[in-house]
Design an enzyme around this catalytic site. Structure first.
Site, PDB file in Angstrom:
ATOM      1  N   TYR A  16      12.905 -64.985  39.738  1.00  0.00           N
ATOM      2  CA  TYR A  16      12.817 -63.843  38.829  1.00  0.00           C
ATOM      3  C   TYR A  16      11.363 -63.409  38.631  1.00  0.00           C
ATOM      4  CZ  TYR A  16      17.641 -65.149  37.852  1.00  0.00           C
ATOM      5  OH  TYR A  16      18.974 -65.466  37.972  1.00  0.00           O
ATOM      6  N   GLU A  69      -1.622 -56.929  31.741  1.00  0.00           N
ATOM      7  CA  GLU A  69      -1.051 -55.713  32.323  1.00  0.00           C
ATOM      8  C   GLU A  69       0.452 -55.875  32.559  1.00  0.00           C
ATOM      9  OE1 GLU A  69      -0.534 -52.085  33.266  1.00  0.00           O
ATOM     10  OE2 GLU A  69      -2.631 -52.682  33.028  1.00  0.00           O
TER      11      GLU A  69
END
Length: 121
Positions: A16, A69
């Protein structure tokens, strides 16, 4: 519902995470720019005649920007998923995420300036 445990959970988490990095690369221009910055930063850090700790600080500060970010991109995706109409809280959430990236970049610049200052002086 059966929960995954042990090595299977770790492997699924890694999968994931990889999907998240691919999504960031595909959909986030800032992420792509920061990855290019990371490649340059690693090359420069490895070329400098500085301690291993200083190299780690230079590279780590850029990795921290990328980490923030990614979190900012996650916030923006969730806010956009909820709805595209303008809302004060949605705008605040996006602005706070952007501010976090700004602070992380400031920290990276401080680390780089501090280490390069001592390198060139």
């Amino acid at each position: 519902m059966q929960k995954n445990t042990g090595i299977k959970r770790i492997l699924l988490a890694a999968k994931y995470s990889w999907f998240g990095l691919i999504a960031a690369w595909k959909h986030e221009a800032a992420f792509r720019q920061e990855i290019i910055g990371l490649v340059i930063a690693v090359a420069v850090a490895l070329l400098l005649d500085i301690s291993l700790i200083e190299k780690a600080a230079l590279i780590g500060s850029v990795l921290f920007v990328i980490t923030v970010e990614l979190m900012n991109s996650a916030v923006e995706a969730v806010v956009d998923r909820i709805g595209l109409e303008r809302h004060e809280l949605s705008g605040r959430a996006k602005d706070l995420g952007s501010a976090a990236v700004f602070v992380a970049i400031g920290l990276a610049l401080l680390v780089w300036a501090s280490i390069l200052w001592t390198y060139f002086i």
